[in-house]
Write a protein that holds these residues in place. Structure first.
Motif, PDB file in Angstrom:
ATOM      1  N   LEU A  28       0.849  -1.466   0.029  1.00  0.00           N
ATOM      2  CA  LEU A  28       0.077  -0.099   0.158  1.00  0.00           C
ATOM      3  C   LEU A  28       0.891   1.362  -0.155  1.00  0.00           C
ATOM      4  CD1 LEU A  28      -2.746   0.946   0.016  1.00  0.00           C
ATOM      5  CD2 LEU A  28      -2.856   0.953   2.585  1.00  0.00           C
ATOM      6  N   SER A  29       1.897   1.355   0.762  1.00  0.00           N
ATOM      7  CA  SER A  29       2.642   2.293   0.755  1.00  0.00           C
ATOM      8  C   SER A  29       3.474   2.591  -0.463  1.00  0.00           C
ATOM      9  CB  SER A  29       3.705   2.313   2.077  1.00  0.00           C
ATOM     10  OG  SER A  29       4.651   1.339   1.804  1.00  0.00           O
ATOM     11  N   GLU A  30       4.027   1.555  -1.024  1.00  0.00           N
ATOM     12  CA  GLU A  30       4.595   1.530  -2.244  1.00  0.00           C
ATOM     13  C   GLU A  30       3.811   2.158  -3.346  1.00  0.00           C
ATOM     14  OE1 GLU A  30       7.963  -1.603  -4.139  1.00  0.00           O
ATOM     15  OE2 GLU A  30       6.155  -2.460  -3.091  1.00  0.00           O
ATOM     16  N   ALA A  31       2.608   1.548  -3.454  1.00  0.00           N
ATOM     17  CA  ALA A  31       1.528   1.990  -4.502  1.00  0.00           C
ATOM     18  C   ALA A  31       1.195   3.376  -4.362  1.00  0.00           C
ATOM     19  CB  ALA A  31       0.364   1.155  -4.286  1.00  0.00           C
ATOM     20  N   THR A  32       0.993   4.172  -3.093  1.00  0.00           N
ATOM     21  CA  THR A  32       0.758   5.417  -2.883  1.00  0.00           C
ATOM     22  C   THR A  32       1.956   6.234  -3.211  1.00  0.00           C
ATOM     23  OG1 THR A  32      -0.600   4.683  -1.161  1.00  0.00           O
ATOM     24  CG2 THR A  32       0.152   7.005  -0.907  1.00  0.00           C
ATOM     25  N   ASN A  33       3.173   6.014  -2.980  1.00  0.00           N
ATOM     26  CA  ASN A  33       4.255   6.629  -3.486  1.00  0.00           C
ATOM     27  C   ASN A  33       4.389   6.664  -5.120  1.00  0.00           C
ATOM     28  OD1 ASN A  33       5.009   7.063  -0.923  1.00  0.00           O
ATOM     29  ND2 ASN A  33       6.580   5.608  -0.873  1.00  0.00           N
ATOM     30  N   ILE A  34       4.176   5.547  -5.568  1.00  0.00           N
ATOM     31  CA  ILE A  34       4.099   5.450  -7.142  1.00  0.00           C
ATOM     32  C   ILE A  34       3.076   6.359  -7.577  1.00  0.00           C
ATOM     33  CG2 ILE A  34       3.743   4.231  -9.364  1.00  0.00           C
ATOM     34  CD1 ILE A  34       5.097   1.761  -7.437  1.00  0.00           C
ATOM     35  N   THR A  35       1.852   6.441  -7.198  1.00  0.00           N
ATOM     36  CA  THR A  35       0.913   7.229  -7.643  1.00  0.00           C
ATOM     37  C   THR A  35       1.106   8.653  -7.301  1.00  0.00           C
ATOM     38  OG1 THR A  35      -0.785   5.564  -6.814  1.00  0.00           O
ATOM     39  CG2 THR A  35      -1.743   7.704  -7.168  1.00  0.00           C
ATOM     40  N   GLN A  36       1.665   9.042  -6.329  1.00  0.00           N
ATOM     41  CA  GLN A  36       2.063  10.392  -6.178  1.00  0.00           C
ATOM     42  C   GLN A  36       3.103  10.733  -7.253  1.00  0.00           C
ATOM     43  OE1 GLN A  36       0.839  12.934  -4.260  1.00  0.00           O
ATOM     44  NE2 GLN A  36      -0.678  11.410  -3.788  1.00  0.00           N
ATOM     45  N   HIS A  37       3.967   9.883  -7.626  1.00  0.00           N
ATOM     46  CA  HIS A  37       5.094  10.170  -8.590  1.00  0.00           C
ATOM     47  C   HIS A  37       4.636  10.394  -9.966  1.00  0.00           C
ATOM     48  CE1 HIS A  37       9.051   9.960 -10.345  1.00  0.00           C
ATOM     49  NE2 HIS A  37       8.417   9.284 -11.342  1.00  0.00           N
ATOM     50  N   ILE A  38       3.387   9.524 -10.226  1.00  0.00           N
ATOM     51  CA  ILE A  38       2.583   9.480 -11.501  1.00  0.00           C
ATOM     52  C   ILE A  38       2.042  11.032 -11.471  1.00  0.00           C
ATOM     53  CG2 ILE A  38       0.631   8.944 -12.990  1.00  0.00           C
ATOM     54  CD1 ILE A  38       1.469   5.939 -11.333  1.00  0.00           C
ATOM     55  N   HIS A  39       1.253  11.274 -10.310  1.00  0.00           N
ATOM     56  CA  HIS A  39       0.823  12.642 -10.373  1.00  0.00           C
ATOM     57  C   HIS A  39       1.455  13.937 -10.609  1.00  0.00           C
ATOM     58  CE1 HIS A  39      -2.415  15.664  -9.288  1.00  0.00           C
ATOM     59  NE2 HIS A  39      -1.523  15.912  -8.296  1.00  0.00           N
ATOM     60  N   HIS A  40       2.796  13.766 -10.151  1.00  0.00           N
ATOM     61  CA  HIS A  40       3.751  14.922 -10.188  1.00  0.00           C
ATOM     62  C   HIS A  40       4.622  15.076 -11.237  1.00  0.00           C
ATOM     63  CE1 HIS A  40       2.466  16.392  -6.495  1.00  0.00           C
ATOM     64  NE2 HIS A  40       2.622  15.581  -5.706  1.00  0.00           N
ATOM     65  N   ASN A  41       4.662  13.616 -11.892  1.00  0.00           N
ATOM     66  CA  ASN A  41       5.799  13.743 -12.948  1.00  0.00           C
ATOM     67  C   ASN A  41       5.287  13.095 -14.317  1.00  0.00           C
ATOM     68  OD1 ASN A  41       8.223  14.276 -11.440  1.00  0.00           O
ATOM     69  ND2 ASN A  41       7.690  12.484 -10.450  1.00  0.00           N
ATOM     70  N   GLY A  42       3.999  12.832 -14.140  1.00  0.00           N
ATOM     71  CA  GLY A  42       3.337  12.782 -15.724  1.00  0.00           C
ATOM     72  C   GLY A  42       2.996  11.127 -15.967  1.00  0.00           C
ATOM     73  N   ASN A  43       4.104  10.281 -15.378  1.00  0.00           N
ATOM     74  CA  ASN A  43       4.059   8.577 -15.204  1.00  0.00           C
ATOM     75  C   ASN A  43       4.848   8.284 -14.218  1.00  0.00           C
ATOM     76  OD1 ASN A  43       6.969   8.382 -16.376  1.00  0.00           O
ATOM     77  ND2 ASN A  43       6.668   9.450 -18.129  1.00  0.00           N
ATOM     78  N   GLY A  44       4.666   6.890 -14.247  1.00  0.00           N
ATOM     79  CA  GLY A  44       5.510   6.014 -13.039  1.00  0.00           C
ATOM     80  C   GLY A  44       5.542   4.714 -13.441  1.00  0.00           C
ATOM     81  N   SER A  45       6.652   4.058 -13.150  1.00  0.00           N
ATOM     82  CA  SER A  45       6.772   2.781 -13.221  1.00  0.00           C
ATOM     83  C   SER A  45       6.026   1.831 -12.223  1.00  0.00           C
ATOM     84  CB  SER A  45       8.268   2.421 -13.408  1.00  0.00           C
ATOM     85  OG  SER A  45       8.464   1.124 -13.769  1.00  0.00           O
ATOM     86  N   CYS A  46       5.471   0.706 -13.005  1.00  0.00           N
ATOM     87  CA  CYS A  46       4.858  -0.368 -12.340  1.00  0.00           C
ATOM     88  C   CYS A  46       5.917  -1.325 -11.832  1.00  0.00           C
ATOM     89  CB  CYS A  46       3.625  -0.918 -13.068  1.00  0.00           C
ATOM     90  SG  CYS A  46       2.405   0.191 -13.428  1.00  0.00           S
ATOM     91  N   GLY A  47       6.842  -1.548 -12.779  1.00  0.00           N
ATOM     92  CA  GLY A  47       7.948  -2.620 -12.490  1.00  0.00           C
ATOM     93  C   GLY A  47       8.559  -2.938 -13.808  1.00  0.00           C
ATOM     94  N   ILE A  48       9.525  -3.627 -13.665  1.00  0.00           N
ATOM     95  CA  ILE A  48      10.334  -4.387 -14.738  1.00  0.00           C
ATOM     96  C   ILE A  48      10.040  -5.942 -14.712  1.00  0.00           C
ATOM     97  CG2 ILE A  48      12.439  -4.805 -15.847  1.00  0.00           C
ATOM     98  CD1 ILE A  48      13.041  -1.908 -15.025  1.00  0.00           C
ATOM     99  N   TYR A  49       9.616  -6.440 -15.576  1.00  0.00           N
ATOM    100  CA  TYR A  49       9.555  -7.937 -15.550  1.00  0.00           C
ATOM    101  C   TYR A  49       9.858  -8.646 -16.787  1.00  0.00           C
ATOM    102  CZ  TYR A  49       6.003  -6.006 -12.284  1.00  0.00           C
ATOM    103  OH  TYR A  49       5.221  -5.403 -11.398  1.00  0.00           O
ATOM    104  N   PRO A  50       9.906  -9.783 -16.654  1.00  0.00           N
ATOM    105  CA  PRO A  50      10.387 -10.794 -17.819  1.00  0.00           C
ATOM    106  C   PRO A  50       9.050 -10.695 -18.665  1.00  0.00           C
ATOM    107  CG  PRO A  50      10.815 -11.954 -15.896  1.00  0.00           C
ATOM    108  CD  PRO A  50      10.146 -10.768 -15.470  1.00  0.00           C
ATOM    109  N   TYR A  51       9.494 -10.650 -20.022  1.00  0.00           N
ATOM    110  CA  TYR A  51       8.440 -10.605 -21.325  1.00  0.00           C
ATOM    111  C   TYR A  51       7.154 -11.329 -20.827  1.00  0.00           C
ATOM    112  CZ  TYR A  51       6.346 -10.776 -25.709  1.00  0.00           C
ATOM    113  OH  TYR A  51       5.452 -10.517 -26.815  1.00  0.00           O
ATOM    114  N   ASP A  52       6.992 -12.548 -20.637  1.00  0.00           N
ATOM    115  CA  ASP A  52       5.726 -13.107 -20.584  1.00  0.00           C
ATOM    116  C   ASP A  52       4.821 -12.690 -19.415  1.00  0.00           C
ATOM    117  OD1 ASP A  52       6.402 -14.725 -22.454  1.00  0.00           O
ATOM    118  OD2 ASP A  52       6.971 -16.425 -21.386  1.00  0.00           O
ATOM    119  N   ILE A  53       5.762 -12.352 -18.100  1.00  0.00           N
ATOM    120  CA  ILE A  53       5.024 -11.783 -17.001  1.00  0.00           C
ATOM    121  C   ILE A  53       4.533 -10.248 -17.293  1.00  0.00           C
ATOM    122  CG2 ILE A  53       5.339 -11.032 -14.432  1.00  0.00           C
ATOM    123  CD1 ILE A  53       7.236 -13.678 -14.361  1.00  0.00           C
TER     124      ILE A  53
END
Length: 104
Positions: free
Chosen positions: A53-78
């Motif tokens: 929850l805290s990670e998701a909140t921080n990412i959401t704030q980053h998206i709001h202030h910077n225009g986009n944000g990363s959900c993560g880096i995953y292997p292709y299939d995932i």
């Protein structure tokens, strides 16, 4: 020559080096918009991308202030699976939220 009591004259061949290809990695980004609620984005990050929850909140704030944000880096299939699942949830909830996926 190997001493093998089951197969006479059998030699063992050992291959010491194996080249393993690294999986293709992809990053999933959420793009900011003025209509999708922060609660929806946080919930999406928690349920689909396994963020706390805290990670998701921080990412959401980053998206709001910077225009986009990363959900993560995953292997292709995932990455493809998570991207498709998130897109379906967004569509099912009638949100205009946009995602981007790119090779890393």
């Amino acid at each position: 020559m190997a001493n093998n009591k089951y197969i006479e004259g059998f030699e063992h061949l050992t291959i010491n080096e194996v080249d393993l290809a690294q999986p293709k990695m992809q990053e999933i980004l959420i793009l900011n918009d003025d209509y999708t609620t922060a609660d929806f984005v946080v919930t999406l990050l928690v349920r689909v991308f396994d963020k706390s929850l805290s990670e998701a909140t921080n990412i959401t704030q980053h998206i709001h202030h910077n225009g986009n944000g990363s959900c993560g880096i995953y292997p292709y299939d995932i990455a493809e699976l998570k991207y498709s699942l998130a897109k379906q949830i967004i569509k099912d909830n009638g949100m205009p939220l946009r995602l981007d996926i790119r090779d890393v």
